[in-house]
Design a protein around this motif. Structure first.
Motif, mmCIF file in Angstrom:
data_model
loop_
_atom_site.group_PDB
_atom_site.id
_atom_site.type_symbol
_atom_site.label_atom_id
_atom_site.label_comp_id
_atom_site.label_asym_id
_atom_site.label_seq_id
_atom_site.Cartn_x
_atom_site.Cartn_y
_atom_site.Cartn_z
ATOM 1 N N ILE A 595 -60.596 -72.411 43.561
ATOM 2 C CA ILE A 595 -60.189 -73.792 43.315
ATOM 3 C C ILE A 595 -59.433 -74.326 44.526
ATOM 4 N N ASP A 596 -59.834 -75.478 45.020
ATOM 5 C CA ASP A 596 -59.120 -76.112 46.130
ATOM 6 C C ASP A 596 -57.776 -76.652 45.634
ATOM 7 N N LEU A 597 -56.877 -76.898 46.571
ATOM 8 C CA LEU A 597 -55.512 -77.289 46.180
ATOM 9 C C LEU A 597 -55.456 -78.663 45.522
ATOM 10 N N GLY A 598 -56.478 -79.451 45.683
ATOM 11 C CA GLY A 598 -56.527 -80.744 45.006
ATOM 12 C C GLY A 598 -57.283 -80.707 43.690
ATOM 13 N N SER A 599 -57.658 -79.533 43.250
ATOM 14 C CA SER A 599 -58.450 -79.374 42.020
ATOM 15 C C SER A 599 -57.664 -79.795 40.793
ATOM 16 N N ARG A 600 -58.415 -80.221 39.770
ATOM 17 C CA ARG A 600 -57.796 -80.512 38.475
ATOM 18 C C ARG A 600 -57.262 -79.248 37.799
ATOM 19 N N GLU A 601 -57.663 -78.094 38.327
ATOM 20 C CA GLU A 601 -57.159 -76.835 37.771
ATOM 21 C C GLU A 601 -55.731 -76.540 38.226
ATOM 22 N N PHE A 602 -55.180 -77.425 39.020
ATOM 23 C CA PHE A 602 -53.738 -77.370 39.309
ATOM 24 C C PHE A 602 -53.050 -78.357 38.376
ATOM 25 N N GLU A 603 -52.156 -77.837 37.544
ATOM 26 C CA GLU A 603 -51.470 -78.638 36.524
ATOM 27 C C GLU A 603 -50.093 -79.059 37.028
ATOM 28 N N ALA A 604 -49.791 -80.342 36.899
ATOM 29 C CA ALA A 604 -48.491 -80.856 37.333
ATOM 30 C C ALA A 604 -47.370 -80.323 36.447
ATOM 31 N N LEU A 605 -46.245 -80.001 37.073
ATOM 32 C CA LEU A 605 -45.077 -79.476 36.361
ATOM 33 C C LEU A 605 -43.928 -80.471 36.440
ATOM 34 N N LYS A 606 -43.064 -80.422 35.439
ATOM 35 C CA LYS A 606 -41.929 -81.330 35.367
ATOM 36 C C LYS A 606 -40.643 -80.545 35.187
ATOM 37 N N PRO A 607 -39.503 -81.121 35.569
ATOM 38 C CA PRO A 607 -38.220 -80.460 35.291
ATOM 39 C C PRO A 607 -38.053 -80.257 33.788
ATOM 40 N N GLN A 608 -37.476 -79.123 33.436
ATOM 41 C CA GLN A 608 -37.285 -78.794 32.029
ATOM 42 C C GLN A 608 -35.819 -78.940 31.647
ATOM 43 N N LYS A 609 -35.595 -79.539 30.511
ATOM 44 C CA LYS A 609 -34.251 -79.636 29.947
ATOM 45 C C LYS A 609 -34.286 -78.906 28.615
ATOM 46 N N VAL A 610 -33.573 -77.778 28.554
ATOM 47 C CA VAL A 610 -33.737 -76.834 27.450
ATOM 48 C C VAL A 610 -32.466 -76.773 26.611
ATOM 49 N N ALA A 611 -32.659 -76.714 25.300
ATOM 50 C CA ALA A 611 -31.545 -76.536 24.360
ATOM 51 C C ALA A 611 -31.822 -75.314 23.506
ATOM 52 N N ILE A 612 -30.777 -74.754 22.955
ATOM 53 C CA ILE A 612 -30.889 -73.607 22.059
ATOM 54 C C ILE A 612 -29.998 -73.849 20.853
ATOM 55 N N LEU A 613 -30.483 -73.503 19.673
ATOM 56 C CA LEU A 613 -29.677 -73.638 18.464
ATOM 57 C C LEU A 613 -28.754 -72.437 18.330
ATOM 58 N N VAL A 614 -27.492 -72.704 18.049
ATOM 59 C CA VAL A 614 -26.488 -71.672 17.834
ATOM 60 C C VAL A 614 -25.691 -72.052 16.588
ATOM 61 N N GLY A 615 -24.818 -71.162 16.175
ATOM 62 C CA GLY A 615 -23.956 -71.472 15.038
ATOM 63 C C GLY A 615 -24.364 -70.721 13.785
ATOM 64 N N ASP A 616 -23.783 -71.120 12.662
ATOM 65 C CA ASP A 616 -23.993 -70.420 11.392
ATOM 66 C C ASP A 616 -25.477 -70.243 11.102
ATOM 67 N N GLY A 617 -25.828 -69.033 10.735
ATOM 68 C CA GLY A 617 -27.205 -68.712 10.401
ATOM 69 C C GLY A 617 -28.001 -68.139 11.540
ATOM 70 N N ILE A 618 -27.557 -68.343 12.779
ATOM 71 C CA ILE A 618 -28.260 -67.830 13.953
ATOM 72 C C ILE A 618 -27.653 -66.487 14.358
ATOM 73 N N ARG A 619 -28.514 -65.539 14.741
ATOM 74 C CA ARG A 619 -28.008 -64.258 15.235
ATOM 75 C C ARG A 619 -27.389 -64.469 16.613
ATOM 76 N N SER A 620 -26.088 -64.233 16.702
ATOM 77 C CA SER A 620 -25.393 -64.490 17.963
ATOM 78 C C SER A 620 -25.893 -63.560 19.066
ATOM 79 N N TYR A 621 -26.257 -62.319 18.727
ATOM 80 C CA TYR A 621 -26.787 -61.408 19.747
ATOM 81 C C TYR A 621 -27.983 -62.037 20.457
ATOM 82 N N ASP A 622 -28.950 -62.499 19.666
ATOM 83 C CA ASP A 622 -30.191 -63.037 20.223
ATOM 84 C C ASP A 622 -29.926 -64.312 21.023
#
Length: 842
Positions: A595-622
């Motif tokens: 695949i050439d570098l201009g191919s559609r088989e190259f997928e555009a990526l975006k910055p990720q903003k990630v959250a995680i659920l914590v608190g009662d009911g969640i295993r704190s270890y994990d």
């Protein structure tokens, strides 16, 4: 050795009731038949309260230990580093003043017991070394609080008995194995303490808020890290252990309020096979001193039940594979200042006293058994040198990922295991090992038993119950190629200091830069580039250019039409790749073989903003494992959203939300589930772990077919065997082989089509009908190392640990296994990173 003391007398019960309101003085703990040096300050005179009146905070504990060291010629103090919250990791060395004058000489003589020629050493005058650690779980505080009285006793007690003991003993005292957890719990217990102590079990004081004080800053169980050595607390104590090779190491814990007091030996059938029988005999003999001490104060106790000596990553078991004797103490917990229990009112001072007297009985045993313990240590290492071995050592590495191999070598070096860099490129057992990406570990060195404990696989056991995990094969945890070899491959000199990871950009480009996704720190690099505003794309297909093969998941950073000019992009790449192990290649053409570098088989990526659920009911270890991964390894921001305010939170800016494994099904309510569905439909990626599978299924995030064994029936078993029957079905922690479809985005960056997965659940899912929808699937006989019941072995065969479901514009992703286990399962960390960065193309 199962013995029980007589029931506590009516006098002692009356005393316990009195203690509910009247705090005892220091004499409640101390032996009364000796005198004490009046120049040594008591704990109360320094910290402002009696031992057991309030829970000691770590800052006050440090203050008292520093005060003792400044006034006593029996004590020196060392600051060995800092916790994640910048609390000092102290070590007190306590011995006779004349021993302090030649302490380095004593240490070197002691270490000589582990070396060739130890048979000529004279044991008659050699001190025994005892390492005593307290409260590795912060909400098990009686140990650390007992340390106040114990340190005072060692500094102030007078008379020929204590002086003789100190002449013949070097005590290494760690007053708090887990400073951050101790501080967190002390704050909770003290701020909820009433002036009129209330023993009602429903009292708020005895119900900590999430995550509790058991763990360290990142919510790790510090007592499972003695072998992996991933945490600062562990690194300090492991260095101390190997600097001294103590004869005894004690670990003071707490257990349920309705229990009594436990000391080792533990379950006789659950001892690791690499632990010598003599170890357990000496453990039992030391136990006779605890029996005597606890009998004298009327405390109930037990041994040879509940707890085992199998996983070498625990504080009481790690010494056993190093020629030492590990001792676990478990005291029934008041979890505050006083609680009702099946054994009457349980006061905090009473729990402290049991820990205090067993700390004393330990050093009494050490003094009286001194030559036995020293001789055992000598014979442990002598016997290993004489053991025949068919093989010469191990080789491990990853030709595509030098970072993972280096991090395993780093662990081995922390344990003083000799490691040599492999020379050139060599093919061994069908695997290719390359210089800079592979290492050789000879078995002919000081402790080959420890090496085997870290590298071996084991699938047959004398018992089907385990207090902790049953497998931890390190090269599998790191997903490294490895082999046990009968002759050592060509290698360099033993490594003293591991060289820093490299990282390079081969040349400046005006067109584009390329790097494969194999190296461990590629997610860190990609995240840094995206957050600097650079555009990047990922290759869905392999290709070749300039004589190099680029695999699935290769990242391409175009130079033109970026916010940074070509020179700034080049300098940024050089800066970010330094120390990463990543090789970035500049290219001056978009033409490739594939695949050439201009191919559609190259997928555009975006910055990720990630959250995680914590608190009662969640295993704190994990949750903590994931937080630690983002924060300390990849330097990625991770927003922790508490389940308590999830319904009020604006989720629209997040690209990904992670739900770690939970306790039961009530962590996220129905309204929050509806909110998360809407967020996914709008384009979010929701990632769940382990038993979140049940929640996903019941709330219709994805349709899952669970495999269950409906034929399991107990036959010819007695009522008192029912716990063993159910316990045998627990998969507490074993390693299984999965087959990978390397073309699927979840597997980008993996060079092999097999992957060892850690599993500690019994969630088994049917595969999808289409093979391309099963990118990770367990093989037919997947067990690589550890225990699984026959019934569960049938269920896991051919099942799948990964699912993805499209919902609107978003994705729901499920991992049934923990890919981030205890911070040392490096080999599967990238699965989560792939879900984060490439979830939108799954």
């Amino acid at each position: 050795m199962k013995q029980l003391a007589t029931l506590i007398t009516a006098t002692l019960l009356t005393l316990s009731t009195t203690l509910a309101q009247e705090v005892p003085g220091l004499d409640y703990y101390l032996p009364s038949n000796i005198s004490y040096n009046p120049d040594i300050p008591t704990p109360e005179s320094v910290v402002g309260h009696q031992v057991g009146e309030w829970h000691i905070t770590h800052d006050k504990l440090v203050q008292y230990m520093q005060t003792l060291a400044s006034v006593s010629d029996r004590i020196t103090i060392e600051d060995r580093g800092k916790t994640y919250e910048d609390r000092p990791l102290l070590l007190l060395t306590i011995t006779a003043p004349e021993n302090h004058n030649r302490l380095e000489e004593i240490r070197r003589q002691h270490l000589a017991l582990t070396e060739a020629g130890a048979g000529s050493l004279d044991l008659d005058a050699m001190p025994v070394v005892v390492y005593q650690g307290f409260s590795v779980h912060g909400n098990e505080p009686s140990g650390a609080n007992a340390g106040l009285a114990y340190a005072y006793y060692l500094a102030a007690a007078q008379g020929p008995e204590i002086e003789d003991m100190l002449r013949h003993t070097v005590i290494l005292m760690d007053p708090s194995f887990n400073p951050d957890g101790l501080q967190r719990f002390a704050y909770w217990a003290n701020t909820n303490r009433s002036m009129n102590l209330n023993p009602d079990e429903n009292e708020r004081e005895y119900h900590e808020v999430w995550p509790g004080g058991r763990t360290n800053h990142y919510w790790f169980d510090v007592n499972r890290d003695w072998l992996p050595v991933q945490l600062p607390e562990s690194r300090a104590r492991i260095e101390t252990f190997h600097n001294w090779k103590p004869n005894i190491l004690t670990d003071h814990h707490e257990m349920g309020t309705n229990s009594t007091f436990f000391f080792q030996p533990g379950e006789p059938t659950r001892v690791h096979p690499l632990t010598p029988d003599r170890n357990q005999e000496l453990t039992a003999e030391i136990g006779t001193y605890h029996i005597k001490a606890l009998n004298e104060i009327g405390s109930l106790y037990y041994s040879e039940e509940d707890y085992d000596d199998y996983y070498y990553g625990k504080g009481s078991t790690f010494p056993d594979v190093n020629g030492s004797i590990g001792i676990l103490f478990e005291q029934a917990s008041s979890r505050g200042h006083i609680q009702e229990s099946d054994n009457g009112l349980l006061t905090f001072p009473f729990t402290i006293r049991n820990q205090f007297v067993t700390a004393l009985s330990t050093i009494e045993a050490a003094r009286n058994m001194r030559t036995k313990l020293l001789d055992y240590q000598r014979e442990f290492y002598t016997a290993m040198r004489n053991e025949p071995s068919r093989n010469r050592g191990f080789v491990f590495g990853d030709s595509k990922d030098g970072a993972k191999a280096r991090h395993l070598a780093e662990i081995l070096r922390r344990h003083r295991i000799e490691v040599r860099p492999i020379s050139g490129q060599q093919t061994i057992g069908g695997k290719t090992y390359t210089e800079g990406h592979g290492y050789v570990v000879p078995l002919q060195q000081q402790n080959p038993r420890l090496i085997r404990a870290m590298f071996e696989t084991r699938t047959s056991f004398t018992d089907s119950l385990f207090y902790d995990i049953s497998a931890w094969t390190f090269p599998m945890a790191f997903n490294l190629d490895y082999s046990e070899v009968s002759s050592l491959p060509s290698s360099g000199d033993p490594v003293d200091q591991l060289p820093a990871l490299g990282g390079s950009v081969d040349k400046r480009s005006e067109y584009a830069y390329l790097f494969e996704w194999h190296e461990y720190y590629t997610p860190k690099l990609l995240n840094a580039l995206l957050n600097k505003g650079l555009r990047a794309k990922v290759a869905r297909e392999p290709f070749s250019q300039d004589g190099r093969d680029y695999d699935y998941g290769t990242i391409m950073v175009p130079v033109q039409n970026q916010d940074l000019d070509p020179g700034e992009i080049y300098e940024l790449l050089r800066e970010e790749t330094a120390g990463s192990g990543i090789a970035v290649y500049g290219t001056h053409t978009g033409h490739t073989a594939g695949i050439d570098l201009g191919s559609r088989e190259f997928e555009a990526l975006k910055p990720q903003k990630v959250a995680i659920l914590v608190g009662d009911g969640i295993r704190s270890y994990d949750a903590g494992e994931i937080w630690h991964l983002f924060d300390t390894r990849y330097q990625m921001k991770l927003t922790k959203i508490d389940t308590d305010y999830l319904n009020r939170a604006d989720l629209s800016s997040y690209t990904d939300i992670i739900i770690p494994s939970s306790w039961g099904s009530g962590a996220v309510d129905e309204s929050a589930a509806k909110k998360l569905k809407e967020w996914v439909r709008d384009g979010g990626t929701l990632i769940g772990y382990r038993n979140v599978a049940n929640w996903f299924n019941s709330n219709e995030f994805m349709k899952l077919n669970f495999r269950k064994d409906s034929t399991l029936v107990a036959k010819n078993l007695r009522f008192d065997q029912r716990d063993e029957f159910s316990g045998a079905q627990v998969t507490g922690g074993a390693i299984f082989e999965a087959r990978l479809d390397r073309s699927h985005p979840v597997n980008w960056g993996y060079k092999n089509d097999r992957l060892p997965l850690f599993r500690n659940t019994n969630i088994y899912l049917d595969p999808e009908k289409n093979s391309f929808d099963n990118p990770i699937r367990y093989t037919e006989s997947p067990l690589l190392s550890g225990y699984i019941s026959e019934e569960n072995a049938a269920l896991i065969s051919g099942s799948v640990p990964f699912k993805v479901n499209r919902m609107g514009q978003g994705r729901v992703i499920l991992f049934t296994d923990n890919t981030n286990f205890r911070a040392f399962w490096y080999g599967t960390n990238k699965l989560l990173m792939n879900a984060i960065f490439f979830g939108h193309v799954m």
